[in-house]
Structure formats: structure tokens, C-alpha cells
Design a protein around this motif. Structure first.
Motif, PDB file in Angstrom:
ATOM      1  N   CYS A  32     -24.284 -24.662 -41.601  1.00  0.00           N
ATOM      2  CA  CYS A  32     -24.049 -24.437 -39.983  1.00  0.00           C
ATOM      3  C   CYS A  32     -22.559 -23.644 -39.763  1.00  0.00           C
ATOM      4  O   CYS A  32     -22.689 -22.708 -38.856  1.00  0.00           O
ATOM      5  N   PHE A  56     -23.745 -19.914 -40.002  1.00  0.00           N
ATOM      6  CA  PHE A  56     -24.579 -19.681 -38.845  1.00  0.00           C
ATOM      7  C   PHE A  56     -23.955 -19.366 -37.738  1.00  0.00           C
ATOM      8  O   PHE A  56     -23.941 -18.685 -36.746  1.00  0.00           O
ATOM      9  N   GLN A  57     -22.706 -20.513 -37.531  1.00  0.00           N
ATOM     10  CA  GLN A  57     -21.910 -20.469 -36.214  1.00  0.00           C
ATOM     11  C   GLN A  57     -21.046 -18.996 -36.399  1.00  0.00           C
ATOM     12  O   GLN A  57     -20.905 -18.499 -35.395  1.00  0.00           O
ATOM     13  N   VAL A  94     -21.871 -16.186 -38.079  1.00  0.00           N
ATOM     14  CA  VAL A  94     -22.855 -15.313 -37.484  1.00  0.00           C
ATOM     15  C   VAL A  94     -23.129 -15.241 -36.096  1.00  0.00           C
ATOM     16  O   VAL A  94     -23.160 -14.251 -35.419  1.00  0.00           O
ATOM     17  N   ILE A  95     -23.487 -16.334 -35.508  1.00  0.00           N
ATOM     18  CA  ILE A  95     -23.488 -16.373 -33.884  1.00  0.00           C
ATOM     19  C   ILE A  95     -22.060 -15.906 -33.189  1.00  0.00           C
ATOM     20  O   ILE A  95     -22.396 -15.059 -32.429  1.00  0.00           O
ATOM     21  N   LYS A  96     -21.042 -16.184 -33.691  1.00  0.00           N
ATOM     22  CA  LYS A  96     -19.612 -15.547 -33.205  1.00  0.00           C
ATOM     23  C   LYS A  96     -19.732 -14.270 -33.185  1.00  0.00           C
ATOM     24  O   LYS A  96     -19.391 -13.460 -32.299  1.00  0.00           O
ATOM     25  N   LEU A 117     -22.331 -12.124 -33.773  1.00  0.00           N
ATOM     26  CA  LEU A 117     -23.491 -11.424 -32.767  1.00  0.00           C
ATOM     27  C   LEU A 117     -23.011 -11.528 -31.370  1.00  0.00           C
ATOM     28  O   LEU A 117     -22.965 -10.585 -30.659  1.00  0.00           O
ATOM     29  N   GLN A 118     -22.241 -12.791 -30.998  1.00  0.00           N
ATOM     30  CA  GLN A 118     -21.670 -12.728 -29.487  1.00  0.00           C
ATOM     31  C   GLN A 118     -20.559 -11.940 -29.228  1.00  0.00           C
ATOM     32  O   GLN A 118     -20.638 -11.107 -28.207  1.00  0.00           O
TER      33      GLN A 118
END
Length: 507
Positions: free
Chosen positions: A318, A321-322, A324-326, A328-329
Motif C-alpha cells: 500500500c 502504491f501510495q 506511485v500514486i503520489k 503520478l499525481q
């Protein structure tokens, strides 16, 4: 700095194409127009290869590659850079003890490591899978665990009396593992309670045999004594059972039978033995159930530790992935910011273009004005030039007249000087003639004197007169040379004057 290489084998090519020219073309499908380019470097990665350095490598972008031999397509592939990455081995392997069995024979170990330094795991560029392998130091076969994304993996049931070797390798998206890490040595220094043996098992058959023998002895004593007190001492009243799994009705029957035995003096040994064997069977069943419960408890503990480790792995996943999401954001925000900046730049470009147009018009007007001014100034300049030419001509004419006058004066002076030089030459020639005459007269005198001296025996010796004659001749020669030098100097001066006069005439 990401780079990659493409390789090919010439063994599978047709024979008629083996001698042809090999060419690798690639295309990056990031734009609408598909543009094919030649390989940038055929030599760095060796024979039959194409090397793409950092300037030709882009991630998150699909590549298309085509291999041509003699202008004929032989093979074609499509890929992404992040899909062909083979990560480096993990680093910083370490281990800690989770728990140890009650007998001290087996131990559970938690192995931890760090991701490869070259893999950008924090920003989510690559999320590798890790596979752990372990074996006994003296063994040859490695035991493998399932690949996981976590950097912490528990290893169960390691014997404390043995030393182990542990290694880890990583893989990316493709099913190709990288190299193994450095081997981690695990040694417990024989800390177990039992030295290198299996867990101690209770010999239940022997215990049962000895128990039955003891009961037989006690029953024989009761049978032969027939005393009530001894029976009560040997067979006390059966208490209420507290062990789970025993049938209470059966116990009540046994209690009733014991009461009947108190009342009656005769004892039914067969029935008593059957009841006792039945109780022993129940006790053995209870022991078996307890053992099974202990095993299930151990399994549940292991499952609990595994679930905890999985929960930690899930938390780590998690977190990754967070991240990665950060990332990407952040990239999306950067793209939006770039769009805003592009729009702002477009507006500024339009404003600047309008300003440029106005400046161009102003510049054209200024150029026209300057051209008119230049033409007017050229006219003025031509007029001034004409004036200057006329003035210069007048000045030159006046100077030429003055120069002519000076030349005439110089000519007169030169004539006078030539006359003076001629007169001086005549005078010098006369002087030379006079000197020659004087020298001749002196020589004659000296000769007469020498004759007189020769005639007069009392006179001076001849050497003195010779020396005087030589001295006089030397003085005469010096005077002649001096006169010649003066004549040469005067002639040179005349030549210089004539040369200057000739130059003046040419000018």
C-alpha cells in the motif's frame, strides 16, 4: 541513467540473406507520425547488437523494432523499457529470531533486506518481486519461497543445531530474475535445549504397559486382602471429572459399581478390568486430542505470524502504491502546470508578435526617414567635397608655384656650389702640384746631402738620413691620402645634390 541494448542471432537467417547488410530500425510511438530511424550505435554492445544510450532511451513509451537483412524484413518486436528491466541484486541482508520451539530444536527467523540502489523504488519506477532461497551449509539443494514484493520474509522451522545460507534475487515485470545477492550466513551457536535431534516424543506404549502392570498388582492385593479399608484406600471415591471429553453417564455408572463393591464382599474383577481399560482408552483419546490441539495451536500461531507478515507486506505494498500514486499525481500536476505555462506563453507570444509588428512598422518609418536624411546629407557631403577639391587644387597650385621657386633657388645654389667645388678642385690640384714640386726639391736636397755626407767622412751615418727620408715620405703619403679623401667626400656631396635635384624634378 537508463540504457538498453537489442541483440540478434544470424544462425536462423536464410542462407541467401547471410551475406546481406544487416540494419535495425526503431520507432517511438509517442507521436501520431510514425518515424523510423536507424540504430544509433552498432559497436558498443558487441557484435550483432544495437546500443541505445540515455539520450535515445525513454520510459513509459512503446518502442517498435524491425530487423532488415538485404532490405528484407526478418523480425519485428514491440516493447517498453520498463518491461525489459532486469534489476540488480538486493543489498543489506540481515536476520532476526522471531520465536523458538519449547524444546529449543526449531527456530523461526525474519529475513530483511533493502531494494537495489539502482532501482527507483520510492518513486515507483519499478516494483520488483523478491525470491528467497535457503539451505543447510552442507546441503546442495536450495529451498525456494514464493516470490513476494515485501522486503521482509519469515523462514520457519530452522534447526538450531545447523548453520544456514540465505540469498535473495529480484525480478521486474518480465519473468527473468536478476543475479543473486551476497550469501547471508545464519548460525544459532547450538542454543537449543536438545542438541541436533528431533523433538523428544513420550513413549506412550511403555507408559501404558507399566500402568497396566501397576493396576494388576493393586487389584491382586485388593482381591487377596478383602478388607474394606484397604479397598477405600486403594479405590477412593471418584471425583467429578474436570477433563473435557469424558462421558458423565459412564462415570456415574462406574461410581455406582464402586458403591456396590463396597456393599458386597465379592469383587467382579473382569468387569473392573473392562471399566479400567475403558477409562484408559478415554484418557489416551484425551491425550491424543490434547496433542492435536497443541499441533493446531502451533499451526494457528504460524498462521498468525504469516498473516501478520502478510499484513505488513500488504501495508508495504500500500505504501509503495501510495508513493506511485503520489508520483503520478505529481506528474499530472506538473503536466497541468506545463499546460498553464504553455497557454501563458502562447498569450505572451501573441502579444510579442503584435508588438513586433508595431515595431516593424515603426522601424520601416524610421528607415524611410533615415534614407531621406542620408540622401540630403549625401548631397551636402558632395557639395562639401567639391568645395574641398577646389580648395585643395588652389592650395596645390600655390604650393607648386612656391615649390618651383624653391627649385629655381636650389638650382642656383647648386650651380654656385658646383662652381665653388670646381674652384676648390683647381686649388687642390695646384696645391698637389706644389706639394709634388716641394717633395721633389726636398728629395733632391736630401740626395745632395747624402752625397755630401758620403764625401765627408766625419758626417752622420747613412741610417739617420734614411730614417728621415722615410719619415718625410710617410708624411707626404698621409697628406696625399687626406687630399684624396676630401676630394671623394666633395664628389659624393655633389652626387647627392644631383640626385636630390633629379628627384625634385621628377616630383
Amino acid at each position: 541513467m537508463e540504457t538498453f541494448s537489442c541483440y540478434w542471432y544470424t544462425d536462423d537467417f536464410p542462407r541467401e540473406l547471410e551475406s546481406g547488410k544487416i540494419q535495425l530500425l526503431y520507432s517511438i510511438r509517442s507521436s501520431e507520425v510514425e518515424e523510423w530511424k536507424d540504430c544509433p550505435d552498432y559497436t558498443t554492445s558487441g557484435e550483432n547488437s544495437c546500443y541505445f544510450n540515455a539520450s535515445f532511451t525513454s520510459i513509459w513509451v512503446p518502442y517498435s523494432v524491425r530487423l532488415y537483412i538485404a532490405d528484407q524484413l526478418c523480425d519485428e518486436k514491440e516493447f517498453r523499457v520498463e518491461d525489459i528491466v532486469i534489476p540488480d541484486p538486493p543489498v543489506g541482508l540481515n536476520w532476526t529470531v522471531l520465536n523458538t520451539s519449547p524444546s529449543g530444536v526449531y527456530t523461526d527467523v525474519q529475513v530483511t533486506w533493502k531494494p537495489p540502489p539502482s532501482a527507483d523504488v520510492q518513486n515507483g519506477w519499478i516494483i520488483p518481486f523478491y525470491q528467497l532461497q535457503y539451505k543447510d551449509v552442507n546441503a546442495t539443494k536450495w529451498h525456494e519461497l514464493d516470490p513476494k514484493r515485501a522486503t521482509e520474509v519469515p523462514v520457519y522451522s530452522l534447526k538450531t543445531c545447523q548453520d544456514y545460507e540465505i540469498r535473495v534475487r529480484a525480478k521486474g515485470t518480465p519473468e527473468v530474475y536478476g543475479e543473486f545477492s551476497d550469501v547471508l550466513y545464519v548460525s544459532f551457536d547450538s542454543k537449543g535445549l536438545v542438541p541436533c535431534e528431533e523433538e523428544f516424543q513420550i513413549p506412550w506404549p511403555l507408559v501404558m504397559a507399566f500402568g497396566i502392570l501397576g493396576l494388576m498388582v493393586m487389584l491382586s492385593l485388593v482381591f487377596f486382602s478383602k478388607q474394606q479399608k484397604l479397598k477405600i484406600l486403594i479405590f477412593p471415591p471418584v471425583p467429578v471429572p474436570k477433563i473435557k471429553g469424558i462421558d458423565p453417564d459412564l462415570l456415574k455408572q462406574i461410581v455406582k459399581q464402586s458403591c456396590n463393591m463396597k456393599k458386597s464382599s465379592a469383587v467382579n474383577l473382569d468387569k473392573l478390568l473392562e471399566d479400567f481399560s475403558h477409562i484408559e482408552m478415554k484418557i489416551s483419546e484425551l491425550h491424543g486430542k490434547n496433542h492435536l490441539l497443541n499441533l493446531e495451536l502451533d499451526k494457528t500461531n504460524k498462521l498468525l505470524t504469516m498473516s501478520q507478515s502478510r499484513e505488513e507486506m500488504a501495508k508495504q505494498d500500500c505504501a509503495t502504491f501510495q508513493n506511485v500514486i503520489k508520483g503520478l499525481q505529481q506528474t499530472i500536476e506538473d503536466q497541468y502546470n506545463l499546460r498553464d505555462e504553455n497557454e501563458h506563453l502562447k498569450n505572451t507570444i501573441q502579444i510579442l508578435e503584435e508588438k513586433l509588428k508595431t515595431h516593424e512598422k515603426e522601424h520601416e518609418n524610421m528607415v524611410d526617414k533615415l534614407i531621406i536624411e542620408i540622401k540630403s546629407k549625401e548631397k551636402e557631403h558632395n557639395h562639401e567635397q567639391n568645395k574641398l577639391h577646389s580648395n585643395m587644387n588652389k592650395q596645390l597650385e600655390s604650393k607648386m608655384e612656391e615649390h618651383k621657386k624653391l627649385m629655381e633657388k636650389k638650382d642656383l645654389e647648386i650651380l654656385e656650389l658646383t662652381k665653388q667645388l670646381k674652384a676648390q678642385e683647381k686649388e687642390k690640384q695646384n696645391e698637389i702640384i706644389k706639394l709634388q714640386i716641394e717633395c721633389n726639391t726636398k728629395l733632391e736636397r736630401l740626395q745632395t746631402k747624402t752625397l755630401k755626407v758620403q764625401a765627408n767622412p766625419t758626417g752622420l751615418p747613412q741610417n739617420i738620413y734614411r730614417k728621415k727620408l722615410q719619415h718625410l715620405q710617410e708624411e707626404k703619403n698621409k697628406e696625399i691620402e687626406f687630399l684624396r679623401n676630401t676630394i671623394k667626400g666633395l664628389e659624393e656631396k655633389l652626387d647627392k645634390r644631383k640626385h636630390c635635384y633629379f628627384k625634385l624634378q621628377q616630383f
